[in-house]
Design a protein around this motif. Structure first.
Motif, short mmCIF file in Angstrom:
data_model
loop_
_atom_site.label_atom_id
_atom_site.label_comp_id
_atom_site.label_asym_id
_atom_site.label_seq_id
_atom_site.Cartn_x
_atom_site.Cartn_y
_atom_site.Cartn_z
N VAL A 129 26.09 42.54 42.19
CA VAL A 129 26.15 41.21 41.60
C VAL A 129 24.73 40.73 41.31
O VAL A 129 23.76 41.27 41.84
CB VAL A 129 26.86 40.20 42.54
N SER A 130 24.63 39.70 40.48
CA SER A 130 23.32 39.16 40.13
C SER A 130 23.11 37.80 40.77
O SER A 130 24.02 37.23 41.38
CB SER A 130 23.20 39.02 38.61
N ASN A 131 21.93 37.30 40.61
CA ASN A 131 21.65 35.91 40.93
C ASN A 131 22.27 35.02 39.85
O ASN A 131 22.57 35.48 38.74
CB ASN A 131 20.15 35.66 40.99
N PHE A 132 22.49 33.75 40.17
CA PHE A 132 22.96 32.79 39.17
C PHE A 132 21.74 32.21 38.45
O PHE A 132 20.76 31.83 39.08
CB PHE A 132 23.73 31.65 39.84
N GLU A 133 21.81 32.15 37.13
CA GLU A 133 20.74 31.54 36.35
C GLU A 133 21.32 30.46 35.45
O GLU A 133 22.38 30.64 34.85
CB GLU A 133 20.02 32.59 35.49
N GLU A 134 20.62 29.34 35.38
CA GLU A 134 21.01 28.26 34.49
C GLU A 134 20.16 28.34 33.22
O GLU A 134 18.93 28.30 33.30
CB GLU A 134 20.82 26.90 35.18
N ALA A 135 20.82 28.49 32.07
CA ALA A 135 20.09 28.69 30.82
C ALA A 135 20.51 27.63 29.81
O ALA A 135 21.70 27.41 29.59
CB ALA A 135 20.38 30.08 30.27
N LYS A 136 19.53 27.01 29.21
CA LYS A 136 19.79 25.97 28.22
C LYS A 136 19.56 26.53 26.83
O LYS A 136 18.46 26.95 26.48
CB LYS A 136 18.88 24.76 28.45
N VAL A 137 20.62 26.56 26.03
CA VAL A 137 20.53 27.04 24.66
C VAL A 137 20.18 25.87 23.74
O VAL A 137 20.83 24.82 23.78
CB VAL A 137 21.86 27.69 24.22
N MET A 138 19.16 26.07 22.93
CA MET A 138 18.71 25.05 21.98
C MET A 138 19.12 25.47 20.58
O MET A 138 19.23 26.66 20.26
CB MET A 138 17.19 24.88 22.07
N ARG A 139 19.30 24.49 19.71
CA ARG A 139 19.70 24.80 18.34
C ARG A 139 18.57 25.51 17.61
O ARG A 139 17.38 25.21 17.80
CB ARG A 139 20.11 23.54 17.60
N SER A 140 18.95 26.48 16.83
CA SER A 140 18.01 27.26 16.02
C SER A 140 16.88 27.85 16.85
O SER A 140 15.72 27.88 16.44
CB SER A 140 17.43 26.39 14.89
N ASP A 141 17.23 28.33 18.08
CA ASP A 141 16.21 28.87 18.98
C ASP A 141 16.83 30.00 19.80
O ASP A 141 18.06 30.16 19.83
CB ASP A 141 15.68 27.77 19.89
N THR A 142 15.98 30.78 20.49
CA THR A 142 16.44 31.88 21.33
C THR A 142 16.10 31.62 22.78
O THR A 142 14.97 31.27 23.10
CB THR A 142 15.80 33.21 20.88
#
Length: 306
Positions: A129-142
């Motif tokens: 299993v992995s660690n939990f990561e919180e990722a914020k997706v932005m418009r027109s971005d990676t």
């Protein structure tokens, strides 16, 4: 006048044809083409998820597929890097796990299967299993996410060394360990089952080099009863007693009990510990009585077990 009207009409036709061509290109070009543009997609983003398998036994992604969780959605993934396009801008909880043979996962709970006799499966696959990561997706971005994979299955090898010649007095040695957990929550690593489970030890006789405290036997190949099991965790309220059942050549039997509480407690608390060897030395006197005269633990993981 007619000539000007003709020129204007011709110019309009050419502009319409060009516009038609551009429209066709916008619709037909693949999204990874540098000239591609879709006016509706500027509101969306991309997520690139990388999984780091260096802390697992193999060090590489498993040949079978594994799973990526993005909030409530589950995706079948493979390889080290996976790309998710056209994602709506929001915050995602990202998590990965590998579902091995001998362990089934349902509602984030991993449960080890049973042997035919009802005891726990002795050698399930490696649950990762992995660690939990919180990722914020932005418009027109990676957005880039890195998940470090770790093992929730630990290998335990039990070896019982004997003085050369003592094996003639013993017909067989079998054993079991009580207090082994059958189910854990893969998102937290917490034990789910609150009952003790038994895993059997099918010890077999072989001859292996001795590296214990008996100086006379150092480096010699000595008779050894050994087996390897794989566990996901322990019941922390239990002492994990290991019972060894010895059957002598004359038909008599004896049982020895060893408390493994402090040893297996550490294997479940430290993520980097993946392998542990439990070495014991027994001495048979006159072929009728066997006792443990020495035992020690050898750690093959990244941490010392103390």
């Amino acid at each position: 006048m007619k000539r000007h009207i003709f020129y204007i009409f011709t110019s309009m036709v050419v502009m319409l044809l060009l516009a038609s061509c551009v429209k066709d290109r916008l619709l037909l070009l693949p999204e990874d083409d540098p000239e591609y543009y879709n006016p509706d997609e500027w509101k969306l983003g991309t997520m690139i998820v990388n999984t780091d398998w260096s802390r697992t036994d193999l060090g590489v992604a498993p040949s079978d597929n594994y799973f990526l969780l993005l909030n409530e959605d589950t995706y079948l993934a493979e390889g080290v890097t996976n790309i998710f396009r056209h994602m709506h801008p929001e915050t995602y909880n990202v998590f990965a796990y590998y579902d091995p043979q001998g362990i089934h996962i349902e509602d984030n709970v991993a449960t080890v299967d049973n042997e035919s006799d009802g005891t726990l499966l002795r050698t399930p696959g490696t649950l990762m299993v992995s660690n939990f990561e919180e990722a914020k997706v932005m418009r027109s971005d990676t957005t880039y996410v890195n998940l470090v994979m770790r093992q929730l299955v630990h290998e335990v090898t039990v070896s019982i060394y004997m003085w050369p010649g003592d094996e003639q007095y013993i017909s067989s040695i079998t054993g079991s360990i009580d207090g082994i957990a059958q189910a854990v929550d893969i998102t937290t690593g917490e034990v789910v089952s609150d009952y003790n489970s038994i895993i059997s030890l099918p010890l077999t006789l072989t001859y292996t080099p001795y590296n214990g405290k008996e100086e006379e036997l150092q480096g010699q190949s000595v008779p050894t009863y050994t087996c390897t099991i794989r566990i996901i965790d322990i019941i922390h309220s239990s002492t994990q007693p290991m019972e060894l059942h010895i059957t002598y050549s004359d038909g008599t039997e004896a049982t020895m009990t060893i408390n493994l509480e402090n040893i297996l407690d550490n294997i479940s608390k430290k993520d980097d510990v993946t392998k542990v060897e439990l070495d014991y030395f027994i001495k048979t006197e006159s072929g009728i009585r066997t006792s443990i005269i020495d035992w020690h633990v050898i750690d093959e993981g990244h941490h010392d077990i103390k």
